[in-house]
Write a protein that holds these residues in place. Sequence first.
Motif, PDB file in Angstrom:
ATOM      1  N   UNK A  86      43.246   1.191  24.586  1.00  0.00           N
ATOM      2  CA  UNK A  86      42.009   2.012  24.514  1.00  0.00           C
ATOM      3  C   UNK A  86      41.376   2.122  25.878  1.00  0.00           C
ATOM      4  N   UNK A  87      40.407   2.954  25.939  1.00  0.00           N
ATOM      5  CA  UNK A  87      39.647   2.867  27.368  1.00  0.00           C
ATOM      6  C   UNK A  87      38.210   2.340  26.941  1.00  0.00           C
ATOM      7  N   UNK A  88      37.696   1.554  27.474  1.00  0.00           N
ATOM      8  CA  UNK A  88      36.133   1.040  27.089  1.00  0.00           C
ATOM      9  C   UNK A  88      35.580   0.832  28.277  1.00  0.00           C
ATOM     10  N   UNK A  89      34.198   1.350  28.341  1.00  0.00           N
ATOM     11  CA  UNK A  89      33.466   1.151  29.433  1.00  0.00           C
ATOM     12  C   UNK A  89      32.165   0.694  28.799  1.00  0.00           C
ATOM     13  N   UNK A  90      31.611  -0.409  29.368  1.00  0.00           N
ATOM     14  CA  UNK A  90      30.341  -1.004  29.023  1.00  0.00           C
ATOM     15  C   UNK A  90      29.168  -0.247  29.680  1.00  0.00           C
ATOM     16  N   UNK A  91      28.106   0.222  28.786  1.00  0.00           N
ATOM     17  CA  UNK A  91      27.101   1.074  29.302  1.00  0.00           C
ATOM     18  C   UNK A  91      26.048  -0.122  30.107  1.00  0.00           C
ATOM     19  N   UNK A  92      25.723   0.566  31.097  1.00  0.00           N
ATOM     20  CA  UNK A  92      24.747  -0.552  31.930  1.00  0.00           C
ATOM     21  C   UNK A  92      23.129  -0.147  31.368  1.00  0.00           C
ATOM     22  N   UNK A  93      22.392  -1.486  31.548  1.00  0.00           N
ATOM     23  CA  UNK A  93      21.235  -1.265  30.840  1.00  0.00           C
ATOM     24  C   UNK A  93      20.336  -0.108  31.568  1.00  0.00           C
ATOM     25  N   UNK A  94      20.444   0.193  32.771  1.00  0.00           N
ATOM     26  CA  UNK A  94      19.728   1.156  33.098  1.00  0.00           C
ATOM     27  C   UNK A  94      20.267   2.474  33.000  1.00  0.00           C
ATOM     28  N   UNK A  95      21.442   2.619  32.474  1.00  0.00           N
ATOM     29  CA  UNK A  95      21.680   4.288  32.105  1.00  0.00           C
ATOM     30  C   UNK A  95      21.000   4.820  30.829  1.00  0.00           C
ATOM     31  N   UNK A  96      21.011   5.928  30.715  1.00  0.00           N
ATOM     32  CA  UNK A  96      20.284   6.695  29.831  1.00  0.00           C
ATOM     33  C   UNK A  96      21.306   6.991  28.586  1.00  0.00           C
ATOM     34  N   UNK A  97      21.269   6.059  27.671  1.00  0.00           N
ATOM     35  CA  UNK A  97      22.003   6.146  26.251  1.00  0.00           C
ATOM     36  C   UNK A  97      22.117   7.344  25.940  1.00  0.00           C
ATOM     37  N   UNK A  98      20.999   8.056  25.713  1.00  0.00           N
ATOM     38  CA  UNK A  98      21.079   9.396  25.151  1.00  0.00           C
ATOM     39  C   UNK A  98      21.631  10.559  25.709  1.00  0.00           C
ATOM     40  N   UNK A  99      21.563  10.424  27.056  1.00  0.00           N
ATOM     41  CA  UNK A  99      22.453  11.295  28.037  1.00  0.00           C
ATOM     42  C   UNK A  99      23.822  11.275  27.838  1.00  0.00           C
ATOM     43  N   UNK A 100      24.312  10.084  27.650  1.00  0.00           N
ATOM     44  CA  UNK A 100      25.820   9.858  27.374  1.00  0.00           C
ATOM     45  C   UNK A 100      26.271   9.954  25.826  1.00  0.00           C
TER      46      UNK A 100
END
Length: 152
Positions: free
Chosen positions: A110-124
């Motif tokens: 599977x492909x995984x990507x950790x979301x960085x703290x500064x990223x907008x999780x709602x946009x993702x």
Amino acid sequence: MPQKPNSHLLRLGRYCEPGRAYLITTVVHQRYPLFSNLRLGRLLVAELKHTHDLGLVNSLAWVIMPDHLHWLFELGDAPLSQVIGRTKSRSTLTINRARGIRERFWQSGYHDRAVRAEEDIRRIARYIVANPLRAGLVDHIGDYPLWDAAWL
């Protein structure tokens, strides 16, 4: 000469952190559109919900496309590989039972990507649930039955 799959390389250097948000993509073998069948897609939904209800993840958003899954969640205490392996294994058993067959249908890895703290999780999350629109499967996201987001 066909190239050898490199999915095993996805595991190299993989680190997981409890409480961190991850975006996971996993694909059906040979991109077979298994989840074009709504009933089979709903069985996968039930497994995602079960994983959430056990506290292994906090599901934030997901979309089940005909041949793959995008899933955004905050990881609980279990290792990422265990959570994904368990979800893929349980969904395989459940879906195969419904189909009356016994075969692997998930592509390995599977492909995984950790979301960085500064990223907008709602946009993702919006990007994830808009996949059916970009793929031309529907004109309005409300017309696509296999998605959800925590902010609804």
